[in-house]
Motif scaffolding. Structure first.
Motif, PDB file in Angstrom:
ATOM      1  N   TYR A  30      33.136  45.103  37.964  1.00 40.12           N
ATOM      2  CA  TYR A  30      33.065  45.631  36.606  1.00 40.12           C
ATOM      3  C   TYR A  30      34.636  45.619  36.519  1.00 40.12           C
ATOM      4  O   TYR A  30      35.397  45.776  37.252  1.00 40.12           O
ATOM      5  N   ALA A  31      34.966  45.719  34.584  1.00 39.75           N
ATOM      6  CA  ALA A  31      36.313  46.570  34.860  1.00 39.75           C
ATOM      7  C   ALA A  31      36.523  48.071  34.982  1.00 39.75           C
ATOM      8  O   ALA A  31      36.060  48.937  34.698  1.00 39.75           O
TER       9      ALA A  31
ATOM     10  N   VAL B  27      35.000  47.360  25.680  1.00 37.89           N
ATOM     11  CA  VAL B  27      35.424  47.543  27.122  1.00 37.89           C
ATOM     12  C   VAL B  27      35.341  48.621  28.610  1.00 37.89           C
ATOM     13  O   VAL B  27      35.890  49.427  27.552  1.00 37.89           O
ATOM     14  N   VAL B  28      34.031  48.595  28.450  1.00 37.50           N
ATOM     15  CA  VAL B  28      33.844  49.696  29.104  1.00 37.50           C
ATOM     16  C   VAL B  28      35.014  50.119  31.095  1.00 37.50           C
ATOM     17  O   VAL B  28      34.527  48.248  31.962  1.00 37.50           O
ATOM     18  N   THR B  29      35.806  50.212  31.085  1.00 36.91           N
ATOM     19  CA  THR B  29      36.575  49.994  32.041  1.00 36.91           C
ATOM     20  C   THR B  29      36.540  51.355  33.070  1.00 36.91           C
ATOM     21  O   THR B  29      37.576  51.649  33.678  1.00 36.91           O
TER      22      THR B  29
ATOM     23  N   GLU C 251      45.671  48.088  31.514  1.00 41.38           N
ATOM     24  CA  GLU C 251      46.021  48.284  33.705  1.00 41.38           C
ATOM     25  C   GLU C 251      44.436  48.376  33.965  1.00 41.38           C
ATOM     26  O   GLU C 251      44.058  48.780  34.801  1.00 41.38           O
ATOM     27  N   VAL C 252      43.761  47.009  32.868  1.00 46.76           N
ATOM     28  CA  VAL C 252      42.216  47.001  33.524  1.00 46.76           C
ATOM     29  C   VAL C 252      42.392  45.716  34.720  1.00 46.76           C
ATOM     30  O   VAL C 252      43.227  44.619  34.652  1.00 46.76           O
TER      31      VAL C 252
ATOM     32  N   VAL D 264      34.082  41.477  26.580  1.00 49.69           N
ATOM     33  CA  VAL D 264      34.146  40.217  27.506  1.00 49.69           C
ATOM     34  C   VAL D 264      33.979  41.202  29.238  1.00 49.69           C
ATOM     35  O   VAL D 264      34.219  40.178  29.737  1.00 49.69           O
ATOM     36  N   GLY D 265      33.848  42.758  29.171  1.00 51.65           N
ATOM     37  CA  GLY D 265      34.147  43.269  30.815  1.00 51.65           C
ATOM     38  C   GLY D 265      35.314  43.302  30.985  1.00 51.65           C
ATOM     39  O   GLY D 265      36.984  43.084  30.481  1.00 51.65           O
ATOM     40  N   HIS D 266      35.776  42.851  32.974  1.00 53.92           N
ATOM     41  CA  HIS D 266      37.128  42.192  33.289  1.00 53.92           C
ATOM     42  C   HIS D 266      37.446  41.158  32.898  1.00 53.92           C
ATOM     43  O   HIS D 266      38.648  40.981  33.131  1.00 53.92           O
TER      44      HIS D 266
END
Ligand SMILES: Cc1cc2nc3c(=O)[nH]c(=O)nc-3n(C[C@H](O)[C@H](O)[C@H](O)COP(=O)(O)OP(=O)(O)OC[C@H]3O[C@@H](n4cnc5c(N)ncnc54)[C@H](O)[C@@H]3O)c2cc1C
Length: 239
Positions: free
Chosen positions: A198-199, A219-221, A80-81, A64-66
């Motif tokens: 974006y996250a 999640v790609v952060t 820490e997103v 769900v990303g950010h």
């Protein structure tokens, strides 16, 4: 310009067309269904609960990303997103053909493959002296030309738990002017402006968590999700 790199496996992906085509492709696969306008709410071990009711599920992968902090706030806090907001723009055709995707000096300070080299420290020192305006907006000045000749130019970065929707015109002007300078053209005209989000996490470029049996969160952060998503999927979910 004093050098370059030939990134022969590089591929340009235009989200304006690719996202819809990917969804259509998934929907066309045997057993593939894409459900739009439906929020995932949680997993009870057997069923994924959604805003349209439950779905039987052997396995759930949450991407769900950010918005991870809405769904699994403790996980988002642990990793820490945050949200990273970027200003982007599209310009009219500059009257020049720009075949490659163009990265500039600021790009070499952002992506780890470049930023971790010893040369990056000297580059940062020089940028601090010559172009503090670009560092002030955490710029990654890069651009690419669409088939209609217009240029996509980006981007600035601003990170926080929430992000304001307002676009700072001075930031757009800094990006526009630097792109015009690199290209050696006058009067680059902006025809679209927008904000992307974006996250982002200071801890690692992507988040891998398996909070329950048969429930995975990915999640790609960092700003590389378009690049690494397929590799990440293949590595973690090979079958
Ligand atoms: C301006 C900009 C430029 C970028 N440029 C590049 C680039 O050049 N190269 C690169 O590699 N990467 C780039 N990125 C980064 C890349 O786009 C992201 O890393 C990538 O989109 C992350 O993919 P994702 O699927 O994890 O999350 P997202 O793309 O954020 O997708 C998450 C989806 O989940 C949905 N969602 C949220 N909550 C729920 C819920 N409860 N139920 C159902 N759905 C939900 C959201 O609506 C969203 O559609 C860029 C990003 C931006 C913003």
């Amino acid at each position: 310009m004093v050098g370059g790199a030939a990134l022969l496996k590089d591929l340009r992906v235009d989200p304006r067309v690719t996202v819809a085509r990917l969804a259509a492709w998934v929907g066309a696969q045997p057993g593939g269904t894409v459900v739009f306008g439906t929020a995932y709410l949680g997993f009870d071990g057997n069923r994924a609960h959604t805003s349209r009711g439950p779905i039987d599920a052997q396995r759930v992968i949450v991407c769900v990303g950010h918005d991870l902090d809405h769904l699994y706030p403790a996980l988002a806090e642990e990793h820490e997103v945050q949200r990273c907001a970027l200003q982007m723009a599209r310009t009219a055709d500059p009257g020049a053909v720009v075949t490659p995707a163009v990265l500039t000096a600021t790009s070499l300070l952002r992506y780890p493959a470049f930023a971790e080299t010893t040369a990056a420290a000297a580059l940062r020192t020089r940028m601090e002296e010559d172009r503090p305006d670009l560092l002030d907006i955490d710029a990654n000045v890069m651009f690419t030309q669409r088939p209609d000749g217009t240029l996509l130019i980006g981007d600035s970065h601003h990170t926080g738990r929430t992000v304001d929707p307002f676009l700072d015109e001075a930031v757009t002007e800094t990006l526009r002017a630097e792109t015009a300078r690199v290209l050696g053209v006058d009067g680059l005209r902006i025809i679209e402006r927008w904000q992307g989000v974006y996250a982002s996490s200071p801890l690692r470029p992507y988040l891998v968590a398996d909070p329950e049996e048969r429930l995975s969160v990915r999640v790609v952060t960092s700003g590389v999700g378009m690049t690494i998503a397929h590799g990440l999927a293949r590595r973690h979910f090979p079958s």
